[in-house]
Motif scaffolding. Structure first.
Motif, PDB file in Angstrom:
ATOM      1  N   PRO A  34       2.825  15.509   9.841  1.00  0.00           N
ATOM      2  CA  PRO A  34       1.487  15.055  10.231  1.00  0.00           C
ATOM      3  C   PRO A  34       0.597  14.810   9.025  1.00  0.00           C
ATOM      4  N   GLY A  35      -0.502  14.131   9.271  1.00  0.00           N
ATOM      5  CA  GLY A  35      -1.470  13.865   8.210  1.00  0.00           C
ATOM      6  C   GLY A  35      -1.529  12.392   7.846  1.00  0.00           C
ATOM      7  N   PRO A  36      -2.613  11.985   7.190  1.00  0.00           N
ATOM      8  CA  PRO A  36      -2.773  10.571   6.798  1.00  0.00           C
ATOM      9  C   PRO A  36      -1.946  10.229   5.570  1.00  0.00           C
ATOM     10  N   LEU A  37      -0.631  10.221   5.735  1.00  0.00           N
ATOM     11  CA  LEU A  37       0.283   9.982   4.624  1.00  0.00           C
ATOM     12  C   LEU A  37       0.082   8.608   4.002  1.00  0.00           C
ATOM     13  N   VAL A  38      -0.045   7.599   4.854  1.00  0.00           N
ATOM     14  CA  VAL A  38      -0.164   6.221   4.357  1.00  0.00           C
ATOM     15  C   VAL A  38      -1.453   6.044   3.577  1.00  0.00           C
ATOM     16  N   ALA A  39      -2.564   6.482   4.136  1.00  0.00           N
ATOM     17  CA  ALA A  39      -3.857   6.299   3.475  1.00  0.00           C
ATOM     18  C   ALA A  39      -3.906   7.033   2.138  1.00  0.00           C
ATOM     19  N   ARG A  49     -17.018  -2.263   3.765  1.00  0.00           N
ATOM     20  CA  ARG A  49     -15.953  -1.288   3.966  1.00  0.00           C
ATOM     21  C   ARG A  49     -14.716  -1.952   4.552  1.00  0.00           C
ATOM     22  N   SER A  50     -14.909  -2.799   5.560  1.00  0.00           N
ATOM     23  CA  SER A  50     -13.795  -3.482   6.196  1.00  0.00           C
ATOM     24  C   SER A  50     -13.063  -4.376   5.212  1.00  0.00           C
ATOM     25  N   ALA A  51     -13.817  -5.073   4.360  1.00  0.00           N
ATOM     26  CA  ALA A  51     -13.198  -5.952   3.371  1.00  0.00           C
ATOM     27  C   ALA A  51     -12.376  -5.150   2.373  1.00  0.00           C
ATOM     28  N   SER A  52     -12.874  -3.961   2.019  1.00  0.00           N
ATOM     29  CA  SER A  52     -12.157  -3.128   1.067  1.00  0.00           C
ATOM     30  C   SER A  52     -10.839  -2.638   1.651  1.00  0.00           C
ATOM     31  N   VAL A  53     -10.866  -2.208   2.916  1.00  0.00           N
ATOM     32  CA  VAL A  53      -9.659  -1.705   3.557  1.00  0.00           C
ATOM     33  C   VAL A  53      -8.662  -2.822   3.822  1.00  0.00           C
ATOM     34  N   SER A  54      -9.154  -4.035   4.070  1.00  0.00           N
ATOM     35  CA  SER A  54      -8.256  -5.143   4.412  1.00  0.00           C
ATOM     36  C   SER A  54      -7.253  -5.439   3.303  1.00  0.00           C
ATOM     37  N   ALA A  55      -7.584  -5.093   2.068  1.00  0.00           N
ATOM     38  CA  ALA A  55      -6.675  -5.326   0.954  1.00  0.00           C
ATOM     39  C   ALA A  55      -5.405  -4.480   1.072  1.00  0.00           C
ATOM     40  N   TYR A  56      -5.489  -3.402   1.875  1.00  0.00           N
ATOM     41  CA  TYR A  56      -4.349  -2.495   2.006  1.00  0.00           C
ATOM     42  C   TYR A  56      -3.576  -2.693   3.307  1.00  0.00           C
ATOM     43  N   VAL A  57      -4.031  -3.595   4.173  1.00  0.00           N
ATOM     44  CA  VAL A  57      -3.474  -3.679   5.526  1.00  0.00           C
ATOM     45  C   VAL A  57      -1.981  -3.987   5.524  1.00  0.00           C
ATOM     46  N   SER A  58      -1.550  -4.959   4.736  1.00  0.00           N
ATOM     47  CA  SER A  58      -0.143  -5.353   4.753  1.00  0.00           C
ATOM     48  C   SER A  58       0.761  -4.203   4.321  1.00  0.00           C
ATOM     49  N   GLY A 101      -0.083  -1.022   4.223  1.00  0.00           N
ATOM     50  CA  GLY A 101      -0.261   0.064   5.179  1.00  0.00           C
ATOM     51  C   GLY A 101       0.569  -0.143   6.420  1.00  0.00           C
ATOM     52  N   ALA A 102       0.628  -1.392   6.898  1.00  0.00           N
ATOM     53  CA  ALA A 102       1.428  -1.705   8.084  1.00  0.00           C
ATOM     54  C   ALA A 102       2.914  -1.481   7.811  1.00  0.00           C
ATOM     55  N   LEU A 103       3.370  -1.868   6.625  1.00  0.00           N
ATOM     56  CA  LEU A 103       4.784  -1.725   6.289  1.00  0.00           C
ATOM     57  C   LEU A 103       5.174  -0.254   6.166  1.00  0.00           C
ATOM     58  N   LEU A 104       4.334   0.539   5.524  1.00  0.00           N
ATOM     59  CA  LEU A 104       4.637   1.961   5.377  1.00  0.00           C
ATOM     60  C   LEU A 104       4.588   2.675   6.723  1.00  0.00           C
ATOM     61  N   THR A 105       3.663   2.257   7.583  1.00  0.00           N
ATOM     62  CA  THR A 105       3.619   2.818   8.934  1.00  0.00           C
ATOM     63  C   THR A 105       4.862   2.418   9.712  1.00  0.00           C
ATOM     64  N   ALA A 106       5.324   1.191   9.507  1.00  0.00           N
ATOM     65  CA  ALA A 106       6.568   0.747  10.144  1.00  0.00           C
ATOM     66  C   ALA A 106       7.736   1.613   9.697  1.00  0.00           C
ATOM     67  N   ALA A 107       7.749   2.004   8.430  1.00  0.00           N
ATOM     68  CA  ALA A 107       8.818   2.877   7.936  1.00  0.00           C
ATOM     69  C   ALA A 107       8.773   4.243   8.628  1.00  0.00           C
ATOM     70  N   LEU A 108       7.570   4.762   8.852  1.00  0.00           N
ATOM     71  CA  LEU A 108       7.429   6.009   9.602  1.00  0.00           C
ATOM     72  C   LEU A 108       7.993   5.850  11.014  1.00  0.00           C
ATOM     73  N   GLN A 109       7.697   4.715  11.642  1.00  0.00           N
ATOM     74  CA  GLN A 109       8.189   4.453  12.986  1.00  0.00           C
ATOM     75  C   GLN A 109       9.714   4.362  13.013  1.00  0.00           C
ATOM     76  N   VAL A 110      10.289   3.741  12.000  1.00  0.00           N
ATOM     77  CA  VAL A 110      11.746   3.624  11.928  1.00  0.00           C
ATOM     78  C   VAL A 110      12.384   5.009  11.826  1.00  0.00           C
ATOM     79  N   GLY A 111      11.800   5.872  11.002  1.00  0.00           N
ATOM     80  CA  GLY A 111      12.325   7.226  10.885  1.00  0.00           C
ATOM     81  C   GLY A 111      12.316   7.958  12.213  1.00  0.00           C
ATOM     82  N   SER A 112      11.234   7.796  12.956  1.00  0.00           N
ATOM     83  CA  SER A 112      11.135   8.420  14.270  1.00  0.00           C
ATOM     84  C   SER A 112      12.149   7.818  15.242  1.00  0.00           C
ATOM     85  N   ALA A 113      12.297   6.490  15.202  1.00  0.00           N
ATOM     86  CA  ALA A 113      13.248   5.816  16.099  1.00  0.00           C
ATOM     87  C   ALA A 113      14.678   6.286  15.838  1.00  0.00           C
ATOM     88  N   LEU A 114      15.036   6.439  14.582  1.00  0.00           N
ATOM     89  CA  LEU A 114      16.379   6.911  14.243  1.00  0.00           C
ATOM     90  C   LEU A 114      16.585   8.372  14.649  1.00  0.00           C
TER      91      LEU A 114
END
Length: 322
Positions: free
Chosen positions: A92-97, A176-185, A187-200
């Protein structure tokens, strides 16, 4: 193009798995869940600061920082392998951020600071922020906002609602939104990796239970319907994992969005299929399956939702057709 992990990358993944099995195995996971339930609020448990520092010392958050800045000097392909293991263990925790904040927020790289982000889909009442009560900083925000606790589906993901500013403060919100948007891609990929680990991991849980649970004098895994379900789970997880690895190598935002779509579907559907294999047992508090499903629901709303990913992919297709 070869997306197979190298020997060094496999060793990295094995090392992270060993660290997490020793430090955050099933007993630690269940203890955290029970502590969250014991509060009676349903708002989740605090971040384990000791584990956070250990992850920092192991280079989890500083993995992609240059060695000249005290980092490990690796890239996205290595990061997704590490995050896959964290997803498998349901850390648990905000690992990606916090990982994205390494080099930006003091203490993030070393794991001495917990950094969250405005990465969740909000509603008309405001923005939802995970782990705000445990965070030292919010990625892209100049100050740590104050929020109201909100009941969360996942007992280990406490949520707060932060009211959206208006009037003179609207420009600060846009910044704030503009600053975070630079990390979205990323962040999405790393979150996808978390999801893959859970799926496996849910594939492993389903297969193991299917081999242990007997019905009509034989393991339920011998029945064709159960075999097909487990096989479909494995295919779903492996397709998503391949997409995540490919996006990590290319660094393409469109491929990262596609990987997030596939990984979200794999994590959610695999958890549901795992529940089906477990039958009534899967719905009990003592089973771990429901924890994977609840965490998958939360992650599916983080960094890039299915609707946002579909919009991005549709726009790219239109551009290429034009």
């Amino acid at each position: 193009m070869d997306f197979q992990p190298t020997e060094d990358q496999r060793d990295l993944r094995a090392g992270v798995r060993g660290l997490l099995e020793g430090r955050y195995g099933r007993e630690a996971l269940r203890a955290a869940v029970d502590a969250a339930a014991g509060t009676g609020t349903g708002t989740g448990a605090a971040v384990d600061r000791g584990l956070w520092r250990e992850l920092g010392e192991a280079g989890f958050f500083a993995l992609r920082l240059p060695e000249s800045e005290g980092g490990v000097g690796l890239g996205l392909p290595e990061a997704v392998l590490v995050f896959e293991e964290a997803g498998r263990a349901l850390v648990p925790g905000p690992l990606v951020a916090t990982h994205l904040a390494a080099g930006v927020v003091p203490g993030a790289a070393a794991g001495t600071a917990v950094v969250t982000a405005f990465d969740l889909a909000g509603d008309l009442a405001g923005d939802l922020v995970a782990y705000l009560g445990e965070a030292d900083a919010v990625l892209g925000a100049a100050v740590l906002p104050v929020g109201e606790p909100v009941r969360a589906a996942d007992p280990l993901t406490p949520l707060h609602r932060v009211a959206r500013p208006g009037g003179a403060e609207a420009s600060a919100s846009a910044s704030r939104s503009a600053s975070v948007s630079a990390y979205v891609s990323e962040g999405a990929l790393l979150t996808a990796a978390l999801q893959v680990g859970s799926a496996l991991r849910t594939v492993e849980l389903a297969v193991r239970y299917a081999g242990e649970r007997e019905q009509f004098g034989q393991p339920i895994g011998a029945f064709q319907a159960v075999k097909h379900t487990c096989a479909q789970m494995l295919v779903r997880a492996e397709v998503a994992r391949t997409a995540v690895y490919a996006a990590a190598v290319t660094g393409d935002p469109g491929e990262a969005a596609a990987a997030k779509l596939l990984a979200d579907e794999a994590a959610v559907r695999n958890a549901r299929d795992c529940l089906q294999v477990h039958g009534g047992m899967g719905f009990t508090w003592e089973a771990d399956v429901h924890l994977h499903l609840k965490r998958a629901w939360v992650r599916a709303e983080q960094w890039r939702t299915a609707a946002e990913a579909e919009e991005l992919l549709a726009a790219e297709l239109l551009d290429s057709a034009g």
